[in-house]
Design an enzyme around this catalytic site. Sequence first.
Site, PDB file in Angstrom:
ATOM      1  N   HIS A   1       9.381  34.277  66.689  1.00  0.00           N
ATOM      2  CA  HIS A   1       8.486  34.123  67.833  1.00  0.00           C
ATOM      3  C   HIS A   1       9.198  33.276  68.888  1.00  0.00           C
ATOM      4  CE1 HIS A   1       4.740  33.894  70.008  1.00  0.00           C
ATOM      5  NE2 HIS A   1       4.940  32.608  70.149  1.00  0.00           N
TER       6      HIS A   1
ATOM      7  N   THR B   1       1.287  35.629  58.411  1.00  0.00           N
ATOM      8  CA  THR B   1      -0.002  35.615  57.735  1.00  0.00           C
ATOM      9  C   THR B   1      -0.988  36.378  58.624  1.00  0.00           C
ATOM     10  OG1 THR B   1      -0.563  33.524  58.799  1.00  0.00           O
ATOM     11  CG2 THR B   1       0.451  33.398  56.616  1.00  0.00           C
TER      12      THR B   1
ATOM     13  N   GLU C   1      -3.459  35.505  60.374  1.00  0.00           N
ATOM     14  CA  GLU C   1      -3.690  34.873  61.676  1.00  0.00           C
ATOM     15  C   GLU C   1      -2.387  34.833  62.461  1.00  0.00           C
ATOM     16  OE1 GLU C   1      -5.641  30.796  63.515  1.00  0.00           O
ATOM     17  OE2 GLU C   1      -5.587  31.064  61.338  1.00  0.00           O
ATOM     18  N   LEU C   2      -2.457  35.172  63.735  1.00  0.00           N
ATOM     19  CA  LEU C   2      -1.273  35.380  64.573  1.00  0.00           C
ATOM     20  C   LEU C   2      -0.436  34.115  64.758  1.00  0.00           C
ATOM     21  CD1 LEU C   2      -0.096  37.749  66.207  1.00  0.00           C
ATOM     22  CD2 LEU C   2      -1.304  36.852  68.191  1.00  0.00           C
TER      23      LEU C   2
END
Length: 192
Positions: free
Chosen positions: A113, A145, A147-148
């Site tokens: 990211h 996971t 959740e972002l």
Amino acid sequence: MKNIVILISGGGSNMAAIVRTAGQQNWASRHGIRVAAVLSNKADAKGLGIAREQGIATQVLDHKAYASREAFDAALAQAIDAHEPALVVLAGFMRILTPGFVDHFAGRLVNIHPSLLPAFTGLHTHQRAIEAGCKFAGCTVHLVTAELDVGPILDQAVVPVLPGDTAEGLAARVLTQEHLIYPRAVLAHLLR
Ligand code: NHR
Ligand code: GAR
């Protein structure tokens, strides 16, 4: 062999960095690790050509051809499973993945990211870092996971934000660091 499957949506420079490092460091002979396939949700992803030049299997699954996120993710999981991967690597992959998909690959799904997480989850990270007046930016490799962008952090690198930086300029500076830390983090996670 421990197989890596890489998912891309665009340029594929992180994918290419992993393939290049795997070759230079002889991951196949030293660790029994190879990049088995590169999958894209975009038929025109530049990275597909790079992968083909390297003799790596490629496949396109156009998310727009599926009726729902669940249907796309089920097809994607099936295509990935065909390669029996030890690790699935998101490298500029731009589709949010459903909890079912993430569960299926739990512990063997990683992402890079373009921010220093937990700051700036989601999109347009470089513009947001500049607008916030950040003096440093960077990139984060993390386990994916449901959740972002909040899964456990595996590695990070920092770069300065320079006066007058544009989002494009900062993105390019961050990207050079991505190419260093992502191959390293992938190998470390596979040898963990
Ligand atoms: N999926 C889950 N469940 N968890 C993560 O942490 C994920 C993920 C899927 C992708 C990469 C991520 C990033 O590094 C990633 C992490 C796409 C979007 C997004 O909003 C957000 C974050 C990331 C990737 N995608 C839009 C969507 O509707 C489409 C945007 C587009 O096509 O340009 O899926 O930043
Ligand atoms: C990279 O900067 C990556 O961190 C980012 O997109 C770029 C992809 O470059 N990923 C995301 O923004 C995920 N939402 P690449 O295709 O050349 O590797």
